[in-house]
Design an enzyme around this catalytic site. Structure first.
Site, PDB file in Angstrom:
ATOM      1  N   TRP A  10     -11.505 -46.617  59.740  1.00 54.19           N
ATOM      2  CA  TRP A  10     -10.972 -47.198  60.806  1.00 54.19           C
ATOM      3  C   TRP A  10     -10.391 -48.587  60.695  1.00 54.19           C
ATOM      4  CZ3 TRP A  10     -15.733 -45.730  64.773  1.00 54.19           C
ATOM      5  CH2 TRP A  10     -15.614 -44.469  64.977  1.00 54.19           C
ATOM      6  N   LYS A  11     -10.647 -49.019  59.500  1.00 52.33           N
ATOM      7  CA  LYS A  11     -10.054 -50.589  59.255  1.00 52.33           C
ATOM      8  C   LYS A  11     -10.572 -51.363  60.436  1.00 52.33           C
ATOM      9  CE  LYS A  11      -6.450 -48.033  56.955  1.00 52.33           C
ATOM     10  NZ  LYS A  11      -4.984 -48.047  56.429  1.00 52.33           N
ATOM     11  N   GLU A 167      -4.551 -43.042  46.809  1.00 45.87           N
ATOM     12  CA  GLU A 167      -3.776 -43.443  47.958  1.00 45.87           C
ATOM     13  C   GLU A 167      -2.398 -44.286  47.713  1.00 45.87           C
ATOM     14  OE1 GLU A 167      -6.549 -43.689  51.740  1.00 45.87           O
ATOM     15  OE2 GLU A 167      -6.596 -45.817  50.545  1.00 45.87           O
ATOM     16  N   GLY A 233      -6.675 -42.774  57.733  1.00 44.16           N
ATOM     17  CA  GLY A 233      -6.754 -44.038  58.451  1.00 44.16           C
ATOM     18  C   GLY A 233      -6.136 -43.632  60.141  1.00 44.16           C
ATOM     19  N   GLY A 234      -4.938 -43.690  60.361  1.00 42.66           N
ATOM     20  CA  GLY A 234      -4.607 -43.558  61.764  1.00 42.66           C
ATOM     21  C   GLY A 234      -4.948 -42.429  62.302  1.00 42.66           C
TER      22      GLY A 234
HETATM   23  P1  PGA Z   1      -3.256 -43.762  57.118  1.00 42.88           P
HETATM   24  O1  PGA Z   1      -4.480 -44.630  56.042  1.00 42.88           O
HETATM   25  O2  PGA Z   1      -4.064 -42.654  57.002  1.00 42.88           O
HETATM   26  O3  PGA Z   1      -3.288 -44.631  58.193  1.00 42.88           O
HETATM   27  O4  PGA Z   1      -2.132 -43.715  56.173  1.00 42.88           O
HETATM   28  C1  PGA Z   1      -5.125 -44.431  54.822  1.00 42.88           C
HETATM   29  C2  PGA Z   1      -5.913 -45.478  54.391  1.00 42.88           C
HETATM   30  O5  PGA Z   1      -5.564 -46.654  54.217  1.00 42.88           O
HETATM   31  O6  PGA Z   1      -7.064 -45.042  53.908  1.00 42.88           O
END
Ligand code: PGA
Length: 254
Positions: A10-11, A167, A233-234
């Site tokens: 979720w950052k 990534e 992430g998103g």
């Molecule tokens: P994202 O991020 O799915 O929004 O591209 C992935 C991550 O940074 O782990």
């Protein structure tokens, strides 16, 4: 057999109430998801609340970072023992945002991974090349030294506990995913390196792909031989979207 592992990163998003609401909506959507490991990495501030909401489920709690020190005068930092205290089973280390925005090095990532293992927390070790590195055909060299140095402190008999997340930086948050074939090419290279470093056990280490993973592309990515999961992430911020990703094997064809 490597068990698939789908993780939500979720950052720096969701306050405690939002995080708890996510879990309450997400759990009932998982009814038939079995045979996969599911991990949620909320911000530090929501770890306790999410951990409580997840109690009784099989979903693991993860931190997004950790300090390698045991404790002491490190203002603003979080020690591995503090993550144990909150019930974290995993922690992400070396995410490209930490490497590029906060100057984390492979050596620092190696120390964090070792500290986590010492506390029985599984590290999710992130690697990935920049667009410039890919365009100048340095992808394999960059990933290979990231793997070599970031995993330098992982003992052979603990290697099954780590997870590697590939990534590509140019695919993170950009909507630009690596094609399944592009991702597989790098995953196969990482797999080979893990085998060389850890022997047979290297074949058991799970390698996640991350970078704009969404319900629409997860199935094709997961179909690749050496892609064992996703770090999302998103598309992990909404319960419905992350549930579809976790249940990737139920998605219809293209
Ligand atoms: P994202 O991020 O799915 O929004 O591209 C992935 C991550 O940074 O782990």
């Amino acid at each position: 057999m490597r068990r698939p592992i789908l993780a939500a990163n979720w950052k720096m998003q969701k306050v405690t109430g939002e995080a708890e609401s996510f879990v309450r909506a997400f759990l009932p959507l998982l009814k038939s998801a079995s045979g996969v490991d599911v991990v949620i990495a909320p911000p530090f501030t929501a770890l306790e609340r999410v951990g409580t909401a997840l109690r009784g489920s099989e979903i693991a709690l993860a931190a997004q970072n950790v300090n390698a020190e045991e404790g002491g005068a490190f203002t603003g930092e979080i020690a591995p023992g503090m993550l144990v205290d909150l019930g974290c089973g995993y922690a992400i280390v070396g995410h490209s945002e930490r490497r590029t925005l906060y100057g984390e090095t492979n050596q620092g990532v190696a120390a964090k991974a070792a500290a986590l293992l010492a506390h029985q927390i599984r590290p999710i070790v992130c690697v990935g090349e920049s667009l410039e590195e890919r365009e100048s055909e340095r992808t394999f060299a960059v990933i290979s030294s990231q793997i070599e140095e970031s995993l330098s402190e992982v003992p052979r008999d603990r290697s099954a506990e780590i997870v590697v997340a590939y990534e590509p930086i140019w695919a993170i948050g950009t909507g630009r995913t690596a094609t399944p074939e592009m991702a597989q090419e790098v995953h196969a290279m990482i797999r080979e390196q893990l085998r060389q470093r850890f022997g047979e056990a290297g074949g058991e280490i799970r390698i996640q792909y991350g970078g704009s993973v969404k319900p629409e592309n997860v199935r094709d990515l997961m179909a690749q031989t050496d892609i064992d999961g996703a770090l999302v992430g998103g598309a992990s911020l909404e319960p419905e979207s992350f549930a579809k990703i976790v249940r990737f094997d139920e998605q219809g064809g293209p």
